[in-house]
Structures are given as C-alpha cells and as structure tokens.
Design a protein around this motif. Structure first.
Motif, short mmCIF file in Angstrom:
data_model
loop_
_atom_site.label_atom_id
_atom_site.label_comp_id
_atom_site.label_asym_id
_atom_site.label_seq_id
_atom_site.Cartn_x
_atom_site.Cartn_y
_atom_site.Cartn_z
N ASP A 280 0.97 -1.21 -0.16
CA ASP A 280 -0.16 -0.10 0.24
C ASP A 280 0.85 1.44 -0.15
N ASP A 281 2.21 1.09 -0.59
CA ASP A 281 3.14 2.24 -0.59
C ASP A 281 3.48 2.94 0.59
N GLN A 282 3.09 2.33 2.05
CA GLN A 282 3.20 2.84 3.31
C GLN A 282 4.83 2.31 3.71
N PRO A 283 5.59 3.06 4.42
CA PRO A 283 6.82 2.44 5.00
C PRO A 283 6.46 1.28 5.94
N THR A 284 7.43 0.31 5.88
CA THR A 284 7.15 -0.98 6.73
C THR A 284 8.20 -0.36 7.99
N ALA A 285 8.01 -1.24 9.05
CA ALA A 285 8.25 -1.19 10.26
C ALA A 285 9.92 -1.09 10.10
N LEU A 286 10.57 -2.03 9.09
CA LEU A 286 11.85 -2.02 8.87
C LEU A 286 12.31 -0.79 8.27
N ALA A 287 11.68 -0.11 7.49
CA ALA A 287 12.03 1.33 6.95
C ALA A 287 12.25 2.31 8.06
N GLU A 288 11.23 2.22 9.16
CA GLU A 288 11.43 2.96 10.42
C GLU A 288 12.60 2.77 11.19
N THR A 289 13.02 1.49 11.21
CA THR A 289 14.31 0.98 12.00
C THR A 289 15.33 1.37 11.13
N VAL A 290 15.53 1.49 9.72
CA VAL A 290 16.45 2.10 9.00
C VAL A 290 16.68 3.53 9.41
N ALA A 291 15.81 4.19 9.21
CA ALA A 291 15.77 5.57 9.37
C ALA A 291 16.32 5.87 10.90
N ALA A 292 15.71 5.17 11.85
CA ALA A 292 16.27 5.52 13.15
C ALA A 292 17.64 5.07 13.24
N TRP A 293 18.14 3.89 12.68
CA TRP A 293 19.70 3.62 12.64
C TRP A 293 20.55 4.76 11.99
N ILE A 294 19.94 5.47 10.88
CA ILE A 294 20.71 6.38 10.32
C ILE A 294 20.97 7.32 11.04
N ARG A 295 19.87 7.95 11.70
CA ARG A 295 19.80 9.20 12.41
C ARG A 295 20.68 8.91 13.79
N GLY A 296 20.89 7.82 14.14
CA GLY A 296 21.61 7.44 15.50
C GLY A 296 20.92 7.91 16.58
#
Length: 276
Positions: free
Chosen positions: A260-276
């Motif tokens: 449905d074109d929505q970020p997955t839970a993993l997408a949010e995890t990766v974004a948080a990892w990037i931001r530190g």
C-alpha cells in the motif's frame, strides 16, 4: 496500490535495459517477484524529474519535490561517479543501489522520506558501471565498487560537512556497504538490506570479524535458510551494537515499503539507525 519503489524499478529498468544478475545479487528477478504487476499507477499524476534524473522515469510528487541535486564526483584513480544529493543536516546517508539496471534511481522514494525532516542529507551514487558512472578500466568488481564508495565517503565528510556518515546498501549495495564497514575508517555505521553473503569481495569482512563499526543487517526468510543464517552469523561476529533484522519476504528496496506504498517497520528502523 503498488509500491512506488517497484514502479521506479520497472520504469527505469525498461528505459536503461539493464539487469545485473552477473554481479551476484539475488538476480534482480526478485524485483519482479517483489513488485508484482508492471502497470503504471493511476491514483495521481506523476512527473519526470528535470535534467539527468529524467532517466529515472516519472516520480510521485514527494520525490519530485525533495530537491534532488545531481552531481558528479571525480577521482583520478577511480573515475567518474554520478550522484544526487538532498536534505540538510550533519548526518549523511550514502545510498548504494541494487543491480536492477537503474542505478541510484531505485533509492529516490526512500531518500525523499529520509530528507522530509531536517537532520539527514542523502548522497545516492551510481556504482561503477551503473547509471552514468564510469570507472577506470570498466571495472565492476567488488573492490571497484568499494573504491567508488570511498570517493562518496570523502565527499560526505569534506563536501557535505558530515559529522556522521552511514553507508546504506540494497542487495549488491548491501554487500558493498559491509565491505566499506571493514575497510573505511571514515564511516560510523552501515546498513545491509539483503546483501548476498557470498558476493565477490565480501570475504574482506571475514564473516563479520573484519567489520570496524556496528552494522544493521536485514534478510528475509524467503531468501532461504542459508542467506538468513549467514546474515545472522555476520552480525554475531560484528562489533558490539550490531543488529540483525528479520523479515518475512522481500529483497532490497522491497523491504522498505508495503503493497500500500506505506513504509514498513523496517523502513522506520533503518531511518532511526541512520539518525543515530
């Protein structure tokens, strides 16, 4: 509604006529598996980007509005690395694509989400022999790709003034991200999405022992037991703070958006990892 990443992959691949299965990624026939039908979306008009990014095909509005700026990174020893930047902030995420023939285009959708809030810049590159990048001698080997990433890391630190550099790769790019985590002291961490554990050159990580920085590794169950066990083993031997993220299905970019074109839970995890 189909994932916009899937549409970008199909459109760009058809424009550039490429498939990179010879690089050892999980044949990007997995793109067809993960994206389903190839019909274009009808929910809203998309638009082509101006300039060099026109090769990426029509994009949704948020991608078109993300402010991607094409650039070229030149290095006398490596060659010409084409790239795009966007966003503001002290953290730079260097994005390494998978081998589906469209180079950095495959990252645009996720990159637009990353830079929607300040704090993160993205630097997405065409690896050697992909997109518009040309490396000396026409090299596309693992070491050649690691050389291209070193050029990008230098640009992140000096040109973009990064205080934190994260290398994020999908499929082949994931393996290259781990190689970089073993060989480049100028990065802070790396993310590997579905990187083959036996890809050419990956032996430099010594099963995880050679990694210098913590890493986030994701692998889906439908890649097979060998791939999942191998990825988990890398994390087990990686520096403290490393993390393995399982998934049921998907490969590379397809792990980041649902049907449905929505970020997955993993997408949010990766974004948080990037931001530190």
């Amino acid at each position: 509604m189909r994932s916009r990443i899937g549409v970008v992959v199909v459109l760009a691949a058809s424009l550039l006529g490429g498939c990179g299965g010879d690089d050892g990624s999980k044949g990007e026939a997995d793109d067809a598996r993960s994206t389903g039908t190839t019909s274009a979306p009808t929910q809203e008009p998309w638009q082509a980007l101006d300039g060099p990014l026109g090769r990426c095909g029509p994009q949704p509005a948020d991608v078109a509005d993300a402010g991607f700026a094409p650039t070229v990174l030149q290095d006398e020893k490596v060659g010409k690395i084409t790239a795009v930047t966007a966003g503001t902030g002290p953290t730079v995420a260097i994005l390494l694509h998978q081998t589906d023939g469209n180079g950095l285009c495959g990252w645009l959708a996720y990159a637009a989400d990353l830079v929607a809030e300040p704090g993160v810049q993205v630097l997405a590159i065409d690896l050697c022999g992909f997109g518009e990048s040309t490396c000396h001698g026409g090299r596309r080997s693992g070491p050649a790709q690691a050389d291209a990433v070193r050029v990008a890391v230098r640009e992140a630190r000096t040109g973009l003034q990064a205080t934190r550099v994260v290398v994020v790769g999908a499929s082949m790019g994931g393996s290259v991200a781990l190689m970089t985590a073993a060989s480049d002291a100028m990065i802070d961490t790396a993310v590997d999405l579905s990187g083959p554990v036996d890809w050419a050159g990956i032996e430099v990580i010594d099963g995880g022992r050679g990694l210098r920085v913590p890493v986030l590794v994701a692998m889906a169950d439908d890649e097979g037991e060998e791939a999942v066990v191998g990825s988990q083993a890398i994390v087990d031997l990686a520096p403290a703070g490393s993390r393995f993220e399982p998934a049921e299905s998907g490969h590379g970019y397809a792990l980041l958006f649902d049907e449905d074109d929505q970020p997955t839970a993993l997408a949010e995890t990766v974004a948080a990892w990037i931001r530190g």
